[in-house]
Design an enzyme around this catalytic site. Structure first.
Site, PDB file in Angstrom:
ATOM      1  N   LYS A 280       0.851  -1.187   0.000  1.00  0.00           N
ATOM      2  CA  LYS A 280       0.000   0.000   0.000  1.00  0.00           C
ATOM      3  C   LYS A 280       0.888   1.239   0.000  1.00  0.00           C
ATOM      4  O   LYS A 280       1.821   1.317   0.786  1.00  0.00           O
ATOM      5  CB  LYS A 280      -0.859  -0.038   1.269  1.00  0.00           C
ATOM      6  CG  LYS A 280      -2.157   0.710   1.174  1.00  0.00           C
ATOM      7  CD  LYS A 280      -3.046   0.337   2.348  1.00  0.00           C
ATOM      8  CE  LYS A 280      -4.318   1.156   2.338  1.00  0.00           C
ATOM      9  NZ  LYS A 280      -5.262   0.678   3.359  1.00  0.00           N
ATOM     10  N   GLU A 368     -19.814  -5.358  10.474  1.00  0.00           N
ATOM     11  CA  GLU A 368     -20.780  -4.565  11.227  1.00  0.00           C
ATOM     12  C   GLU A 368     -21.814  -5.444  11.920  1.00  0.00           C
ATOM     13  O   GLU A 368     -22.249  -5.138  13.040  1.00  0.00           O
ATOM     14  CB  GLU A 368     -21.473  -3.559  10.305  1.00  0.00           C
ATOM     15  CG  GLU A 368     -20.562  -2.466   9.746  1.00  0.00           C
ATOM     16  CD  GLU A 368     -19.750  -2.896   8.533  1.00  0.00           C
ATOM     17  OE1 GLU A 368     -19.945  -4.036   8.059  1.00  0.00           O
ATOM     18  OE2 GLU A 368     -18.922  -2.109   8.061  1.00  0.00           O
ATOM     19  N   ARG A 396     -25.853  -1.931   7.390  1.00  0.00           N
ATOM     20  CA  ARG A 396     -25.460  -3.332   7.237  1.00  0.00           C
ATOM     21  C   ARG A 396     -25.835  -4.166   8.443  1.00  0.00           C
ATOM     22  O   ARG A 396     -25.772  -5.394   8.395  1.00  0.00           O
ATOM     23  CB  ARG A 396     -23.947  -3.428   7.051  1.00  0.00           C
ATOM     24  CG  ARG A 396     -23.407  -2.426   6.083  1.00  0.00           C
ATOM     25  CD  ARG A 396     -21.972  -2.728   5.754  1.00  0.00           C
ATOM     26  NE  ARG A 396     -21.913  -3.150   4.386  1.00  0.00           N
ATOM     27  CZ  ARG A 396     -20.930  -3.857   3.853  1.00  0.00           C
ATOM     28  NH1 ARG A 396     -19.924  -4.255   4.585  1.00  0.00           N
ATOM     29  NH2 ARG A 396     -20.973  -4.192   2.599  1.00  0.00           N
TER      30      ARG A 396
END
Lengths: 633, 633
Positions: A280, A368, A396
């Site tokens: 990244k 979640e 969610r």
């Protein structure tokens, strides 16, 4: 520079380049990413990580005939550059410009939009099955970060893949990070694979062999790596058990290797998973050193990675920071307080809480649903969980809010950051539905603070309340009200009258209170006396205050940073009607359509969430009041 | 019979029995289950499968100090018998009687309630972490069916278990069935473990050895079985990769073996998973022969398993059946129509669709989120997916409805069975929120049919509509209206005026239309002319009809089998207000509280969802109308 990149109008242009040219273009892309996102803000780290992967995919596959599905799709900037949007790249996330995520309406190359994680495998499987049913031969490639596998939907999809198609290519883009460091057993599992010395050795050999023997070797080496390691730690066994053939791990920045591998994978008659290791922020030192910060951010200096000229008001804290600091104080005084985040410690600012109470801090991954049930479980044992979940992401876990928390009336607190329009991120991130979906659920209390100090009070109120509570607050900074030393407990369901008046009563929910105040002043100029109410509670709403003002005022106005359908104004309407009041209500909020990305202020103007627009809507009623007055005189 | 079972007042009484006595009591429990559920209806198959598991758990553990979390918790009947509710067992699922699921308010032994699948591991982990933080030593045991592992939440939880606790006992109750035959890679994985000859042999030996050597052997044999098989197919590797120590597979009906194993497992200082093989419907021949039917059902003959005296109206089809037959017709005429169920082919009646179009039928497991995204993926490729998901279960895919379907405006149709009060199953199964949570979402059309024929019309309308559609229909049978040969396309957003009138206008949504008609007749008797409107659309509602009747009527009434907060009546209020009408609205629907289980008719009476109750609410307005009339005369 930019010799090659400037020639790219479509993926066909990518295919015309040689591999050395592609390699040079990768650097050009990195430069454009770093310089461009420095101005616009955005997901710089993830995009620097997928430069070679994206190039290799467009070199080997053929969109829009083939379909790419990117999980979350915040890593689609390079894809956008290569698919006819090169010249508009600097408009990304700008008003009227490119969206920061894939968008079906933006390009035929964006086959599937996303902004929430874990959806790519399911969508790609749907496409693959559709292709099979239609007898097509095109390819479907899903690119997922490692963190997508902390989300349950990825596993629901994996459970179905092998039974439903023989042709699906999954790319696991493994950088060991989601927005924050990835967590849990899956992260550890990937780490074990990658750090296994046998595999690492084979992996190095693969690159060398490729140069000498070309494509066929890749297949051989990839398989060998897998077989050799199976006896040790079973790399890919997890995926193999789900019926996906595992290849890797491979260097996700080795363009020739990736190209050969994709050429091999597209010929397979079975679902495959390629495990690519990427870095990244690759190619940008500040991003490598601060991966968390450079996941997604505002504008920065492209040389140092530091802030550009302007920044947020000096010394002013965001709502997220106020939330975290308040929670630290509550936790200091009560050892039952725990904090839960679903992979957003930075976005929710819970990373500020963590050092104070490391044992009472839980990052559960992009999960979640689990977060909410886990909180419910803790609550049954006397704990007081504060779940910090963005308004849009709590969608969610709606069923878990209903079925696990509210039905059992458990004292879980939902701190919904990004409640309201999120701005630059666009419709996948706007938090515009939480009042509608929560206020229908029994037992829950829904609060919205007018400022930072009231957020602290609401958190304290939530701590004291023995039942489910949701608190929504907006992205970014508020009015800058200092937080007092000790928070005050608010009476549940009682609004605050900020300004008295007798012709019009204006309810200004949360961040819309200043607009309500402005409207009151506009009305005053026109000779109407206007009260302003800070509702504090979207549920239960303060029916006494509605009755009081509804009886003697000629008009009520509601302001909310939320859709009108079923929202706060609708709750006021219900109260007005149930109380048998005859007063009309002008409701101001977002219309029944998805709102594009853009600057919050500009979008409020465009869609009429302003005092001026409210005044126009109120005109007919004001005129009627005026004529009644005249008649009385 | 029932020598031992009648003596059981609490788990302490279970612990007093010898193992041979327990074995006899297992048979007594089976008899009581078969005879009792024959009268009440309920989940007979799953409970017959867990008799020994439940006995062994209560023999070894100590609730309420220890906590049992049962996934879905429809398999808690035996647990209820053993925890002080023995004498009330025949009231199960009856009005005022025991709930058919675990309920925290019913007993301190029910540590966690559920009715939706996949939540047990998350809740149990929350409890275990809370216990660890408090320094407690009690045990937390989660009992999950194999189908729970088709649901993503189970994996989200597994990703967190090993990192967060050292003491959690998971029991995988593997009967290869959920409500229907379990599907996908996970089911196949479990099957491979169980049918492996090496493991099967060891497993038989285990029972024999146990008799000779007692407890210690179990541990040895269980581990051996695992080690031996690891090289072959890696039983438990999936769980081991998630950091759970795997034990099994064991015979889930061998009481002594289970007791010894639980004694062993409770001493472990690591999270463990016991894989127990059970037989759904064990001990009741009809249930073994028809596992699907005997998962959960109404009353039956306890000897033959056939229907008892009474049954549903002869020849009348349920809404589910009408749905399935209509979908078959639509699919006959359009090869883009596909059907998707999340493990509910029987409940949704899609098992009637399957033989007609086997390649266009998809059972994706208990994976509502995946189901919706999978549908969205297919829709991007020109298919027209009909997702049959109960109203209460679609709550689990709310974000996917928003983020994947509506935001991309994809033509996915949600057929929400059990829309409205579900009756005997109680609050976890009532479908009372779908209008509130869906009508705030842009782009979706929400329809509710008045009868069977209109359901067919709405499905046809949905087929023609190029965007997201939701259709809700109630459990069981409707008025029995014959379905015409060819369905008619309805105009989107246009209501049907069923009966004209000018004093009062009554909106009767779906199943409430007959009540609206009854109210019209009651009003007529009192001298008021009442119109009755079949709204057809909860979104978009027919504002023209609201304007028309709102202008000349003195009162509007809305009936809905849905909560009042944010529901259909609330949408009518929004229209009345936005249209600047001054007419009051009496809204009839469910109040802001969770509704217990019971008979639908009785609960409607109790909570005022009747014509008579509506009339009472309307009285003040009627009186006002009357006095205005008098004044005019």
């Amino acid at each position: 520079m930019s010799n090659f990149l400037d020639t790219i109008q479509s993926p066909a242009d990518v295919k015309r380049l040689t591999i050395p040219q592609l390699t040079q273009m990768a650097e050009e892309i990195r430069e454009r990413l770093i310089l461009g996102v420095a101005k616009t803000g955005g997901h710089i780290g993830p995009n620097l990580g997928v430069v070679e992967l994206t190039l290799a995919m467009h070199y080997v596959f053929d969109t829009p005939r083939d379909s790419f599905v990117f999980d979350v799709s915040h890593q689609a900037y390079v894809h956008k550059m290569l698919t006819g949007r090169n010249d508009r790249f600097e408009t990304i996330r700008q008003p009227g410009g490119l969206n920061g995520f894939m968008l079906r309406t933006e390009s035929e190359h964006d086959s599937y939009g996303a902004g929430h994680a874990g959806t790519a495998l399911s969508a790609a499987l749907g496409m693959a099955v559709a292709r099979d049913m239609s007898g097509g031969s095109e390819h479907v490639v899903a690119l997922c970060g490692d963190a997508a596998f902390t989300n349950g939907i990825s596993f629901e999809a994996m459970n179905n893949i092998a039974a439903q198609t023989k042709r699906l290519i999954v790319v696991l883009n493994d950088n060991a990070w989601s927005i924050d460091k990835n967590v849990g057993a899956i992260a550890e599992y990937f780490h074990k694979i990658v750090t296994n010395p046998t595999i690492a050795g084979l992996h190095d050999r693969a690159a060398g062999l490729l140069e000498r023997f070309g494509g066929k070797t890749v297949r051989h080496v990839a398989r060998k790596a897998e077989e050799a390691a199976k006896g040790l730690i079973g790399p890919g066994m997890l995926f193999e058990e789900f019926g996906l053939s595992y290849y890797g791990p491979l260097d996700g920045h080795n363009l020739p290797l990736l190209i050969e591998t994709f050429r091999f994978l597209k010929r397979q008659n079975k679902p495959v998973l390629l495990h690519a290791i990427t870095q990244k922020g690759r190619g940008f030192q500040p991003a490598l050193e601060h991966q968390k910060k450079f996941h997604g951010l505002g504008p920065y200096d492209p040389h140092t990675g530091g802030p550009p000229g302007e920044t947020k008001p000096a010394g002013q804290k965001t709502y997220s920071e106020i939330f975290a600091e308040s929670l630290v104080k509550l936790a200091d005084g009560n050892d039952k307080v725990v904090a839960i985040t679903a992979a957003m410690p930075n976005g929710t600012a819970l990373d500020l809480f963590r050092p104070h109470h490391p044992k009472r801090y839980f990052d559960v991954g992009i999960a979640e649903e689990h977060a909410v049930i886990f909180a419910a479980g803790m609550a049954t044992k006397g704990y007081k969980p504060f779940c910090a979940i963005y308004s849009t992401f709590l969608q969610r876990a709606f069923d878990q809010v209903v079925h696990d928390v509210c039905l059992q009336n458990l004292p879980v607190v939902f701190c919904m950051d990004r409640g309201g329009l999120s701005g630059d991120d666009g419709p996948t991130h706007h938090g515009l539905f939480d009042i509608s979906y929560l206020r229908s659920v029994p037992n829950i209390v829904h609060m919205v603070p007018k400022d930072e100090d009231e957020l602290a009070d609401m958190m304290y109120t939530a701590l004291l309340h023995d039942g489910p509570v949701a608190i929504r607050y907006p992205r970014g900074t508020g009015p800058g009200t200092p937080v007092k030393q000790r928070p005050a407990a608010l009476a549940i369901g009682v609004a605050e009258v900020v300004r008295d008046g007798h012709d019009v009563a204006i309810w200004g929910l949360g961040a819309m209170l200043p607009e309500a105040m402005r409207l009151a002043k506009l009305l005053e100029r026109e000779g109407f006396s206007a009260a302003v109410i800070n509702p504090r509670f979207a549920k239960p709403i303060d029916r006494e205050r509605v009755a009081e003002f509804g009886l003697h005022c000629g008009l009520l106005v509601t302001f909310e940073d939320h859709v009108l359908a079923g929202g706060f104004g609708s709750a006021v309407l219900e109260a007005v009607n149930d109380l048998e009041l005859a007063v009309p209500v002008v409701r101001v909020g977002w219309p029944d359509q998805f709102i594009e990305h853009g600057k919050v202020e500009a979008l409020r103007q465009k869609y009429g969430l302003t005092a001026e627009a409210a005044l126009e809507k109120a005109r007919p009623y004001l005129a009627a009041m005026e004529s009644r007055r005249m008649a009385v005189r």
